[in-house]
Design an enzyme around this catalytic site. Structure first.
Site, PDB file in Angstrom:
ATOM      1  N   GLU A 150      86.810  21.879   6.518  1.00  0.00           N
ATOM      2  CA  GLU A 150      85.454  21.804   5.987  1.00  0.00           C
ATOM      3  C   GLU A 150      84.492  22.082   7.130  1.00  0.00           C
ATOM      4  O   GLU A 150      84.497  21.359   8.138  1.00  0.00           O
ATOM      5  CB  GLU A 150      85.170  20.420   5.365  1.00  0.00           C
ATOM      6  CG  GLU A 150      85.945  20.186   4.084  1.00  0.00           C
ATOM      7  CD  GLU A 150      85.565  18.885   3.362  1.00  0.00           C
ATOM      8  OE1 GLU A 150      84.954  18.002   4.001  1.00  0.00           O
ATOM      9  OE2 GLU A 150      85.892  18.766   2.160  1.00  0.00           O
ATOM     10  N   ASP A 185      85.914  18.795   9.308  1.00  0.00           N
ATOM     11  CA  ASP A 185      86.506  17.669   8.583  1.00  0.00           C
ATOM     12  C   ASP A 185      87.780  18.173   7.891  1.00  0.00           C
ATOM     13  O   ASP A 185      87.798  18.421   6.694  1.00  0.00           O
ATOM     14  CB  ASP A 185      85.489  17.141   7.562  1.00  0.00           C
ATOM     15  CG  ASP A 185      86.023  15.977   6.744  1.00  0.00           C
ATOM     16  OD1 ASP A 185      86.932  15.278   7.238  1.00  0.00           O
ATOM     17  OD2 ASP A 185      85.530  15.767   5.622  1.00  0.00           O
ATOM     18  N   ASP A 222      80.703  10.257   7.053  1.00  0.00           N
ATOM     19  CA  ASP A 222      80.687  11.628   6.528  1.00  0.00           C
ATOM     20  C   ASP A 222      79.908  11.613   5.212  1.00  0.00           C
ATOM     21  O   ASP A 222      80.327  10.953   4.254  1.00  0.00           O
ATOM     22  CB  ASP A 222      82.111  12.151   6.316  1.00  0.00           C
ATOM     23  CG  ASP A 222      82.123  13.665   6.096  1.00  0.00           C
ATOM     24  OD1 ASP A 222      81.129  14.330   6.444  1.00  0.00           O
ATOM     25  OD2 ASP A 222      83.128  14.177   5.568  1.00  0.00           O
ATOM     26  N   GLU A 251      81.323  21.663   8.884  1.00  0.00           N
ATOM     27  CA  GLU A 251      80.258  20.667   8.816  1.00  0.00           C
ATOM     28  C   GLU A 251      79.434  20.685  10.100  1.00  0.00           C
ATOM     29  O   GLU A 251      79.808  21.299  11.102  1.00  0.00           O
ATOM     30  CB  GLU A 251      80.842  19.256   8.592  1.00  0.00           C
ATOM     31  CG  GLU A 251      81.674  19.154   7.318  1.00  0.00           C
ATOM     32  CD  GLU A 251      81.889  17.722   6.826  1.00  0.00           C
ATOM     33  OE1 GLU A 251      81.178  16.809   7.281  1.00  0.00           O
ATOM     34  OE2 GLU A 251      82.775  17.534   5.958  1.00  0.00           O
ATOM     35  N   GLN A 311      94.288  13.873  -0.812  1.00  0.00           N
ATOM     36  CA  GLN A 311      92.927  13.488  -1.224  1.00  0.00           C
ATOM     37  C   GLN A 311      92.810  13.401  -2.749  1.00  0.00           C
ATOM     38  O   GLN A 311      92.263  12.443  -3.283  1.00  0.00           O
ATOM     39  CB  GLN A 311      91.916  14.507  -0.677  1.00  0.00           C
ATOM     40  CG  GLN A 311      90.465  14.100  -0.920  1.00  0.00           C
ATOM     41  CD  GLN A 311      89.476  15.198  -0.537  1.00  0.00           C
ATOM     42  OE1 GLN A 311      89.833  16.223   0.026  1.00  0.00           O
ATOM     43  NE2 GLN A 311      88.215  14.973  -0.871  1.00  0.00           N
ATOM     44  N   THR A 327      89.788  14.756  13.040  1.00  0.00           N
ATOM     45  CA  THR A 327      88.478  15.385  12.848  1.00  0.00           C
ATOM     46  C   THR A 327      88.116  16.031  14.168  1.00  0.00           C
ATOM     47  O   THR A 327      88.224  15.391  15.221  1.00  0.00           O
ATOM     48  CB  THR A 327      87.408  14.336  12.470  1.00  0.00           C
ATOM     49  OG1 THR A 327      87.823  13.645  11.288  1.00  0.00           O
ATOM     50  CG2 THR A 327      86.044  14.976  12.232  1.00  0.00           C
ATOM     51  N   HIS A 340      78.082  22.988  -2.353  1.00  0.00           N
ATOM     52  CA  HIS A 340      79.445  22.448  -2.244  1.00  0.00           C
ATOM     53  C   HIS A 340      79.752  21.519  -3.416  1.00  0.00           C
ATOM     54  O   HIS A 340      80.812  21.626  -4.037  1.00  0.00           O
ATOM     55  CB  HIS A 340      79.617  21.706  -0.924  1.00  0.00           C
ATOM     56  CG  HIS A 340      80.958  21.035  -0.771  1.00  0.00           C
ATOM     57  ND1 HIS A 340      82.138  21.752  -0.678  1.00  0.00           N
ATOM     58  CD2 HIS A 340      81.303  19.730  -0.731  1.00  0.00           C
ATOM     59  CE1 HIS A 340      83.151  20.893  -0.578  1.00  0.00           C
ATOM     60  NE2 HIS A 340      82.672  19.665  -0.609  1.00  0.00           N
ATOM     61  N   LYS A 384      91.668  12.489   4.919  1.00  0.00           N
ATOM     62  CA  LYS A 384      90.653  12.900   5.897  1.00  0.00           C
ATOM     63  C   LYS A 384      90.907  12.362   7.303  1.00  0.00           C
ATOM     64  O   LYS A 384      90.428  12.922   8.277  1.00  0.00           O
ATOM     65  CB  LYS A 384      89.276  12.364   5.450  1.00  0.00           C
ATOM     66  CG  LYS A 384      88.836  12.844   4.084  1.00  0.00           C
ATOM     67  CD  LYS A 384      88.407  14.285   4.133  1.00  0.00           C
ATOM     68  CE  LYS A 384      87.697  14.687   2.852  1.00  0.00           C
ATOM     69  NZ  LYS A 384      87.121  16.030   2.959  1.00  0.00           N
ATOM     70  N   GLU A 440      86.871  25.772  -2.098  1.00  0.00           N
ATOM     71  CA  GLU A 440      85.836  26.531  -2.798  1.00  0.00           C
ATOM     72  C   GLU A 440      86.148  28.024  -2.791  1.00  0.00           C
ATOM     73  O   GLU A 440      85.958  28.714  -3.792  1.00  0.00           O
ATOM     74  CB  GLU A 440      84.476  26.317  -2.124  1.00  0.00           C
ATOM     75  CG  GLU A 440      83.738  25.082  -2.580  1.00  0.00           C
ATOM     76  CD  GLU A 440      82.407  24.991  -1.854  1.00  0.00           C
ATOM     77  OE1 GLU A 440      81.456  25.634  -2.292  1.00  0.00           O
ATOM     78  OE2 GLU A 440      82.352  24.290  -0.823  1.00  0.00           O
ATOM     79  N   ARG A 492      94.180  18.261   0.849  1.00  0.00           N
ATOM     80  CA  ARG A 492      93.690  18.210  -0.535  1.00  0.00           C
ATOM     81  C   ARG A 492      94.659  17.527  -1.497  1.00  0.00           C
ATOM     82  O   ARG A 492      94.223  16.881  -2.450  1.00  0.00           O
ATOM     83  CB  ARG A 492      93.382  19.626  -1.035  1.00  0.00           C
ATOM     84  CG  ARG A 492      92.293  20.361  -0.274  1.00  0.00           C
ATOM     85  CD  ARG A 492      90.961  19.667  -0.360  1.00  0.00           C
ATOM     86  NE  ARG A 492      89.920  20.452   0.318  1.00  0.00           N
ATOM     87  CZ  ARG A 492      88.752  19.960   0.702  1.00  0.00           C
ATOM     88  NH1 ARG A 492      88.459  18.683   0.482  1.00  0.00           N
ATOM     89  NH2 ARG A 492      87.860  20.720   1.313  1.00  0.00           N
TER      90      ARG A 492
HETATM   91 MN    MN Z   1      83.726  16.285   4.574  1.00  0.00          MN
END
Ligand code: MN
Length: 450
Positions: free
Chosen positions: A208, A242, A141, A210, A249, A266, A148, A262, A383, A246
């Site tokens: 996320e 993904d 990844d 992606e 993380q 996925t 971002h 993570k 975000e 948080r």
């Molecule tokens: Mn990611």
């Protein structure tokens, strides 16, 4: 980079009517590969999406319609994974695509008898179960969106962001195709009051948006790929979520980097849109500003500068249980475009192999959160909510800061260019279910001893 040919002709239509609808993801110009199961065909096997159907490649090959190098590529595309197909020379995969196009287009050079046999090998797409398209041996990844990285830091990204595509090695065993449930992970995170580390269901679950590439033929251990070589080893593309815990993380990033925040799951969209299908949608990569360092030589090539990017409209839609109960459709919460990605996939792959690390057919590399400058361009909740301070407004009067149990998040993508037939990527969707051992999401929290 693949060139335009007759398979991209915007005038082409299919004799399968559903493939000609303007909103259809899989017109005859797309022809993506995937692996499916159905009641009629049994064990997982390769197929091609066309309109609202899947064409059974195994049955089609047994009929003996493919010739020359296309027959070899077809033989590599019928099994339970597409790894063998991915390592075929691009010219063979291209020959297979050309023959599939002839079989499926309305004006193809195919007899009525052959067309009626082919129609027997079409399976309704809503009756199949899609599998992972490949046995994925390695997953990387990256984090290639300027917006971002700036948004997460609330300022300019760190200097290394401009010097090479930054990335980490992800977990392959927990990659699942679209539709697989997303169990809220448990882990260690810091509670606000009192401020202490505890173990329990992740309170700040995020997605996320992606985009990802499957590697075709790999490189030998010790051999580095130039950007030009790397561009030829990108077999095709899919959407990727993904999912990110948080709280977990944030705590673990102080150690060695992304790990348990993570790796719990996925999700990818199951259809692989080939590099050749993307030819009409190639664009120049973004220009660098004066304040940024020049592109390093090992990550540069003239063709990559001119056409290493891709214009793909990407969206994320959220539907809460309350919205479902009220009969409300999913709400679009992200609109972005891949073309703003700072590094190209050829640059990512060149960087990955620059130390001699080998990649293999079926390996997956992902872009990182594809946030862009568009009004709804923030491509994850961290975000959108600005670190939890600004809830997202949803149509049923509800608000969301983080994902809650029962929420369903769907990523879609469309490649669009004036004068060409737009192609889609299908769906990358997942619904959040409550943490194991916590029915109804009742928190089972334990304070860490020590
Ligand atoms: Mn990611």
């Amino acid at each position: 980079v693949a060139e335009l040919n007759e398979t991209h002709d915007p005038q082409l239509r299919s004799w399968i009517e559903s493939a000609n609808a303007p909103e259809c993801d899989f017109p005859v110009q797309n022809l993506p590969f995937g692996v499916f199961c159905s009641a009629g065909t049994g064990a997982p096997r390769g197929g091609v999406a066309i309109g609202n159907c899947v064409l059974d490649l195994h049955a089609l090959r047994e009929m003996g319609v493919f010739t020359g190098v296309a027959a070899g590529a077809a033989a590599a595309a019928i099994g339970p994974t597409l790894n063998d197909l991915m390592q075929q020379p691009p010219s063979s995969v291209s020959a297979l695509r050309a023959q599939l196009s002839q079989l499926l287009r309305a004006d193809g050079a195919v007899s009525e008898r052959v067309r009626s046999r082919v129609s027997e090998f079409l399976v309704p797409r809503d009756s199949v179960q899609m599998q992972l398209p490949a046995a994925i041996g390695g997953y990387t990844d990256f984090s290639c969106s300027y917006t971002h990285m700036a948004g997460m830091r609330n300022g300019e990204p760190a200097r290394i962001f401009f010097q090479f595509p930054i990335g980490y090695h992800g977990r392959t065993s927990s990659i699942r195709p679209s539709g697989f449930p997303v169990t809220r992970p448990c882990g260690q995170w810091v509670r606000d009051t009192p401020a202490e580390v505890q173990f329990g269901p992740e309170p700040r679950l995020d997605f996320e948006l992606e985009f990802a590439a499957f590697i075709g033929s790999g490189n030998e251990l010790g051999e580095s790929l130039s950007v030009a070589q790397a561009a030829e080893r990108l077999f095709g593309y899919c959407l990727l979520n993904d999912w990110s815990a948080r709280g977990i993380q944030m705590l673990e990033m102080g150690g060695l980097g992304p790990f348990l925040g993570k790796s719990f799951v996925t999700t990818i969209s199951p259809w692989v849109i080939t590099n050749e299908a993307m030819a009409p949608f190639r664009v120049a990569r973004p220009q660098r500003r004066e304040v940024e360092p020049p592109v390093p030589a090992h990550l540069d090539a003239p063709e990559d500068e001119k056409a290493g990017g891709m214009s793909i409209e990407l969206s994320a839609h959220l539907q809460t249980p309350g919205m479902r109960a009220a009969g409300l459709p999913p709400e679009r919460i992200v609109s972005t475009n891949l073309k703003s990605l700072y590094w190209t996939f050829a640059q990512m792959l060149a960087q990955q192999t620059s130390n001699g690390c080998n990649v293999q057919p079926g390996d997956l590399i992902a872009s990182g959160t594809v946030s862009g400058p568009e009004p709804q361009g923030r491509a994850c909740l961290a975000e959108i909510n600005q670190r939890g301070s600004r809830p997202l407004d949803l149509p049923d009067g509800l608000k969301r800061v983080w994902l809650e149990d029962g929420d369903e998040l769907t990523i879609t993508g469309r490649a669009v260019r004036a004068g060409y037939v737009s192609i889609g990527f299908g769906e990358c969707t997942g619904r959040v279910t409550s943490a194991r051992g916590s029915p109804g999401n009742a928190p089972h929290l334990r304070t860490n001893p020590g």
